[in-house]
Design a protein around this motif. Structure first.
Motif, mmCIF file in Angstrom:
data_model
loop_
_atom_site.group_PDB
_atom_site.id
_atom_site.type_symbol
_atom_site.label_atom_id
_atom_site.label_comp_id
_atom_site.label_asym_id
_atom_site.label_seq_id
_atom_site.Cartn_x
_atom_site.Cartn_y
_atom_site.Cartn_z
ATOM 1 N N ALA A 173 0.830 -1.213 0.000
ATOM 2 C CA ALA A 173 0.000 0.000 0.000
ATOM 3 C C ALA A 173 0.865 1.264 0.000
ATOM 4 O O ALA A 173 0.468 2.293 -0.527
ATOM 5 C CB ALA A 173 -0.925 -0.012 1.215
ATOM 6 N N LYS A 174 2.055 1.160 0.563
ATOM 7 C CA LYS A 174 2.933 2.335 0.716
ATOM 8 C C LYS A 174 3.782 2.613 -0.521
ATOM 9 O O LYS A 174 4.014 3.758 -0.868
ATOM 10 C CB LYS A 174 3.887 2.088 1.900
ATOM 11 N N VAL A 175 4.291 1.557 -1.171
ATOM 12 C CA VAL A 175 5.264 1.772 -2.251
ATOM 13 C C VAL A 175 4.637 2.452 -3.461
ATOM 14 O O VAL A 175 3.458 2.240 -3.778
ATOM 15 C CB VAL A 175 5.982 0.466 -2.704
ATOM 16 N N ASP A 176 5.471 3.243 -4.107
ATOM 17 C CA ASP A 176 4.997 3.986 -5.264
ATOM 18 C C ASP A 176 5.276 3.146 -6.520
ATOM 19 O O ASP A 176 6.245 3.374 -7.236
ATOM 20 C CB ASP A 176 5.772 5.327 -5.296
ATOM 21 N N ALA A 177 4.444 2.125 -6.738
ATOM 22 C CA ALA A 177 4.628 1.256 -7.916
ATOM 23 C C ALA A 177 3.255 0.807 -8.387
ATOM 24 O O ALA A 177 2.404 0.466 -7.552
ATOM 25 C CB ALA A 177 5.475 0.050 -7.544
ATOM 26 N N PRO A 178 3.003 0.795 -9.699
ATOM 27 C CA PRO A 178 1.677 0.407 -10.175
ATOM 28 C C PRO A 178 1.451 -1.106 -10.157
ATOM 29 O O PRO A 178 0.322 -1.575 -10.220
ATOM 30 C CB PRO A 178 1.670 0.928 -11.622
ATOM 31 N N LEU A 179 2.567 -1.863 -10.067
ATOM 32 C CA LEU A 179 2.452 -3.329 -10.144
ATOM 33 C C LEU A 179 3.164 -3.997 -8.961
ATOM 34 O O LEU A 179 4.335 -3.730 -8.696
ATOM 35 C CB LEU A 179 3.088 -3.816 -11.466
ATOM 36 N N ILE A 180 2.410 -4.874 -8.288
ATOM 37 C CA ILE A 180 2.964 -5.607 -7.145
ATOM 38 C C ILE A 180 2.963 -7.091 -7.517
ATOM 39 O O ILE A 180 1.929 -7.617 -7.946
ATOM 40 C CB ILE A 180 2.067 -5.436 -5.884
ATOM 41 N N VAL A 181 4.095 -7.745 -7.371
ATOM 42 C CA VAL A 181 4.111 -9.200 -7.578
ATOM 43 C C VAL A 181 4.298 -9.829 -6.207
ATOM 44 O O VAL A 181 5.335 -9.635 -5.564
ATOM 45 C CB VAL A 181 5.233 -9.652 -8.545
ATOM 46 N N PHE A 182 3.267 -10.524 -5.745
ATOM 47 C CA PHE A 182 3.270 -11.068 -4.396
ATOM 48 C C PHE A 182 3.640 -12.544 -4.434
ATOM 49 O O PHE A 182 2.864 -13.369 -4.894
ATOM 50 C CB PHE A 182 1.893 -10.886 -3.738
ATOM 51 N N CYS A 183 4.847 -12.859 -3.941
ATOM 52 C CA CYS A 183 5.278 -14.261 -3.890
ATOM 53 C C CYS A 183 4.878 -14.827 -2.525
ATOM 54 O O CYS A 183 5.576 -14.628 -1.525
ATOM 55 C CB CYS A 183 6.783 -14.369 -4.110
ATOM 56 N N GLY A 184 3.741 -15.469 -2.518
ATOM 57 C CA GLY A 184 3.191 -16.031 -1.284
ATOM 58 C C GLY A 184 1.948 -16.805 -1.670
ATOM 59 O O GLY A 184 1.740 -17.084 -2.859
ATOM 60 N N VAL A 185 1.101 -17.134 -0.695
ATOM 61 C CA VAL A 185 -0.130 -17.850 -1.038
ATOM 62 C C VAL A 185 -1.269 -16.857 -1.310
ATOM 63 O O VAL A 185 -1.161 -15.672 -0.995
ATOM 64 C CB VAL A 185 -0.508 -18.898 0.041
ATOM 65 N N TYR A 186 -2.359 -17.386 -1.906
ATOM 66 C CA TYR A 186 -3.393 -16.532 -2.486
ATOM 67 C C TYR A 186 -3.975 -15.484 -1.519
ATOM 68 O O TYR A 186 -4.119 -14.318 -1.879
ATOM 69 C CB TYR A 186 -4.525 -17.409 -3.052
ATOM 70 N N PHE A 187 -4.266 -15.912 -0.276
ATOM 71 C CA PHE A 187 -4.920 -14.943 0.626
ATOM 72 C C PHE A 187 -3.998 -13.743 0.890
ATOM 73 O O PHE A 187 -4.465 -12.640 1.158
ATOM 74 C CB PHE A 187 -5.370 -15.613 1.949
ATOM 75 N N MET A 188 -2.694 -13.967 0.799
ATOM 76 C CA MET A 188 -1.742 -12.868 1.050
ATOM 77 C C MET A 188 -1.805 -11.851 -0.086
ATOM 78 O O MET A 188 -1.788 -10.643 0.144
ATOM 79 C CB MET A 188 -0.320 -13.413 1.208
ATOM 80 N N GLY A 189 -1.891 -12.362 -1.311
ATOM 81 C CA GLY A 189 -2.050 -11.477 -2.469
ATOM 82 C C GLY A 189 -3.356 -10.706 -2.357
ATOM 83 O O GLY A 189 -3.411 -9.492 -2.628
ATOM 84 N N GLU A 190 -4.403 -11.415 -1.912
ATOM 85 C CA GLU A 190 -5.710 -10.752 -1.746
ATOM 86 C C GLU A 190 -5.621 -9.633 -0.714
ATOM 87 O O GLU A 190 -6.176 -8.551 -0.912
ATOM 88 C CB GLU A 190 -6.755 -11.771 -1.283
ATOM 89 N N THR A 191 -4.903 -9.896 0.399
ATOM 90 C CA THR A 191 -4.791 -8.874 1.444
ATOM 91 C C THR A 191 -4.090 -7.633 0.885
ATOM 92 O O THR A 191 -4.473 -6.495 1.189
ATOM 93 C CB THR A 191 -4.060 -9.435 2.691
ATOM 94 N N ALA A 192 -3.075 -7.859 0.060
ATOM 95 C CA ALA A 192 -2.378 -6.723 -0.566
ATOM 96 C C ALA A 192 -3.353 -5.959 -1.468
ATOM 97 O O ALA A 192 -3.390 -4.724 -1.459
ATOM 98 C CB ALA A 192 -1.172 -7.224 -1.355
ATOM 99 N N LYS A 193 -4.153 -6.691 -2.223
ATOM 100 C CA LYS A 193 -5.129 -6.049 -3.124
ATOM 101 C C LYS A 193 -6.174 -5.258 -2.312
ATOM 102 O O LYS A 193 -6.565 -4.144 -2.683
ATOM 103 C CB LYS A 193 -5.809 -7.128 -3.988
ATOM 104 N N ILE A 194 -6.614 -5.831 -1.192
ATOM 105 C CA ILE A 194 -7.608 -5.160 -0.340
ATOM 106 C C ILE A 194 -7.057 -3.820 0.171
ATOM 107 O O ILE A 194 -7.770 -2.820 0.204
ATOM 108 C CB ILE A 194 -8.016 -6.081 0.852
ATOM 109 N N LEU A 195 -5.766 -3.817 0.527
ATOM 110 C CA LEU A 195 -5.181 -2.588 1.076
ATOM 111 C C LEU A 195 -4.713 -1.611 0.003
ATOM 112 O O LEU A 195 -4.441 -0.457 0.299
ATOM 113 C CB LEU A 195 -4.033 -2.918 2.040
ATOM 114 N N SER A 196 -4.590 -2.075 -1.242
ATOM 115 C CA SER A 196 -4.234 -1.141 -2.330
ATOM 116 C C SER A 196 -4.982 -1.517 -3.606
ATOM 117 O O SER A 196 -4.386 -1.996 -4.572
ATOM 118 C CB SER A 196 -2.729 -1.084 -2.558
#
Ligand code: 13P
Ligand code: SF4
Length: 309
Positions: free
Chosen positions: A56-79
């Motif tokens: 949510a903090k970083v100034d980047a349009p694309l986040i690649v989340f190397c983890g399991v699905y719910f973790m990627g979802e949490t990142a999406k929820i916050l940004s």
């Protein structure tokens, strides 16, 4: 001299990943349980919530989340305005998948006045049906501080048991989900390691069974283990969690010995390889998509957590 093709292939893949990351203006996040090659190429390595906050903090349009699905979802929820990719869409958390919206709604109907507290290892739909989220390090505080006498706690039964023991003044309805990686540690395994390393301190994750929790020196989240290992005066530490964490523990504390409680691998965490990460960046796959109302409600249960810690 025999050429080490594996090494050169790995180096080439890493270079290609770094090139593509720059081209796509992407940030690579890796959970503490990822293979070391992924941790090495990532911009940030951390626990699930730390990484979601960073995204949510970083100034980047694309986040690649190397983890399991719910973790990627949490990142999406916050940004929600950012594109969040998970390199392997089938990398899931079996613990998170034990609780479904239908089952949680049944519990909510049975205990209508209870508050729902969900561990972050849950899907976005479950977070959207939750009053307050919690992490393994703040679960006790959250349950203690919320203004509810009755609490439905999902999905980890062992973490729930630990919360219940520490908050006896509340009625806590437990969902008996478990993480097979942590559930597999036995008291016998622990006793074996303790007799092999009699001076070692014992750190375990709260997803372990009660008999393991009761025989540990410290009960900690993955980031908690990293923090306490640095502070500890012990030269040997027995680690009761997924083995991927050992790489970072050793790297950050080269003067200490880390002894796994037993070999413990999360198969889904290990599905992400350098090749999958490279393909994710190349084809911009697999993007996490969530309905706006789910994002809004799930975001609110994550934000509520801050109020009670
Ligand atoms: P963290 O909350 O430390 O990221 O751990 C998540 C997890 O999957 C534990 O097994
Ligand atoms: Fe889920 Fe357990 Fe894997 Fe963590 S280690 S992601 S809780 S299955």
């Amino acid at each position: 001299m025999v050429k080490n093709t594996l090494f050169t292939d790995e180096e080439k893949l890493k270079e290609a990943i770094i090139r593509l990351r720059k081209k796509r203006k992407a940030v690579i996040l890796a959970h503490n349980y990822q293979i070391f090659q992924i941790q090495e190429v990532a911009d940030f390595v951390g626990d699930s919530l730390e990484l979601a906050k960073i995204s949510a903090k970083v100034d980047a349009p694309l986040i690649v989340f190397c983890g399991v699905y719910f973790m990627g979802e949490t990142a999406k929820i916050l940004s929600p305005q950012k594109k969040v990719l998970i390199p392997v869409a089938g990398a899931r958390c079996p613990l998170a998948d034990t609780i479904t919206p239908k089952k949680l709604l049944e519990l909510k109907n049975t205990y209508s006045e209870a508050w729902v507290v969900s561990y972050v290892n849950t899907s976005a739909e479950i977070k959207a049906l939750t009053d307050v989220c919690c992490t393994s390090s703040n679960a006790i505080q959250v349950v203690k501080n919320i203004p509810a006498k009755r609490v439905i706690f999902v999905p980890d039964g062992n973490l729930g048991w630990w919360v219940k023991k520490n908050v006896p003044q509340k009625e806590i309805i437990l969902w008996k989900g478990f993480c097979y990686v942590h559930q597999n540690f036995t008291l016998e395994d622990l006793q074996k390691q303790k007799s092999k390393f009699p001076h070692a301190q014992v750190f375990v994750h709260p997803e372990c069974k009660p008999e393991i929790l009761q025989n540990a020196d410290l009960i900690l989240s993955t980031s908690g283990m990293l923090r306490e290992a640095k502070k500890s005066s012990a030269k040997e530490i027995i680690i009761g969690t997924e083995e991927g964490l050992i790489y970072r523990l050793k790297k950050e504390n080269p003067d200490k010995k880390f002894c796994p409680l037993k070999r413990a691998e999360c198969v889904d965490m290990k599905k992400i390889t350098l090749k999958e990460l490279y393909l994710a960046l190349k084809h911009q796959r697999y993007a996490i998509e969530l309905p706006p109302e789910i994002i809004q409600r799930a975001q609110s249960s994550l934000k509520e957590m801050i109020k009670y810690i």
